[in-house]
Design a protein around this motif. Structure first.
Motif, PDB file in Angstrom:
ATOM      1  N   SER A  83       0.836  -1.200   0.000  1.00 36.20           N
ATOM      2  CA  SER A  83       0.000   0.000   0.000  1.00 36.20           C
ATOM      3  C   SER A  83       0.873   1.254   0.000  1.00 36.20           C
ATOM      4  CB  SER A  83      -0.913   0.001   1.220  1.00 36.20           C
ATOM      5  OG  SER A  83      -0.163   0.252   2.391  1.00 36.20           O
ATOM      6  N   ASN A  84       0.288   2.341  -0.441  1.00 31.80           N
ATOM      7  CA  ASN A  84       1.005   3.607  -0.508  1.00 31.80           C
ATOM      8  C   ASN A  84       1.438   4.067   0.886  1.00 31.80           C
ATOM      9  OD1 ASN A  84       2.111   5.724  -1.975  1.00 31.80           O
ATOM     10  ND2 ASN A  84       0.320   7.014  -1.631  1.00 31.80           N
ATOM     11  N   LYS A  85       0.588   3.839   1.884  1.00 36.94           N
ATOM     12  CA  LYS A  85       0.906   4.228   3.255  1.00 36.94           C
ATOM     13  C   LYS A  85       2.111   3.441   3.772  1.00 36.94           C
ATOM     14  CE  LYS A  85      -0.934   4.581   7.877  1.00 36.94           C
ATOM     15  NZ  LYS A  85      -1.883   4.115   8.841  1.00 36.94           N
ATOM     16  N   LEU A  86       2.128   2.148   3.490  1.00 40.71           N
ATOM     17  CA  LEU A  86       3.241   1.304   3.937  1.00 40.71           C
ATOM     18  C   LEU A  86       4.531   1.688   3.214  1.00 40.71           C
ATOM     19  CD1 LEU A  86       3.914  -0.950   5.876  1.00 40.71           C
ATOM     20  CD2 LEU A  86       3.326  -2.590   4.096  1.00 40.71           C
ATOM     21  N   ARG A  87       4.427   2.009   1.939  1.00 39.45           N
ATOM     22  CA  ARG A  87       5.599   2.451   1.161  1.00 39.45           C
ATOM     23  C   ARG A  87       6.182   3.724   1.785  1.00 39.45           C
ATOM     24  NH1 ARG A  87       7.184   1.142  -3.798  1.00 39.45           N
ATOM     25  NH2 ARG A  87       5.197   0.177  -4.310  1.00 39.45           N
TER      26      ARG A  87
END
Length: 121
Positions: free
Chosen positions: A2-6
């Motif tokens: 996910s973008n948040k995890l990235r």
């Protein structure tokens, strides 16, 4: 991923490098070795896609960063046999217990302690 995890991975990567710069300032060899090691470890785990595994790796990276901030100090020799330590605000400072040579007796080749673990009384 996910973008948040990235974003979290990138933030942790940057944070580790900032910590490296703070902990090893003015030590070019340690700075270079630290940079290489951080980059290698992140590249080595680049293939991981499982979010739980990534989160575990991030927790490990944060633990390493905490260890660097709180437990690693630099010391420079300022005179023969005398060193000056660079203690930061994050460095954990423990109570020192004075060691007194007279507390220990030598019996044969063995040393026996004559007092408790907190030193002589």
């Amino acid at each position: 991923m996910s973008n948040k995890l990235r974003q979290e991975v990138l933030q942790t990567f940057k944070s580790l490098h900032q910590t490296r710069k703070t902990v090893f300032k003015n030590d070019n060899r340690a700075l270079a070795e630290g940079r290489t090691k951080i980059n290698q470890e992140f590249k080595k785990q680049k293939h991981v896609e499982n979010e739980a595994a990534i989160q575990e790796l991030l927790n490990y990276a944060r633990a390493v960063e905490h260890e660097l901030k709180t437990c690693v100090i630099q010391a420079q020799e300022v005179a023969p046999g005398k060193y000056q330590a660079e203690i930061t605000k994050d460095t954990i400072k423990l109570d020192n217990v004075a060691f007194k040579e007279e507390c220990c007796m030598e019996v044969g080749n063995k040393r026996t302690q004559q007092c408790g673990p907190r030193g002589c009384t």
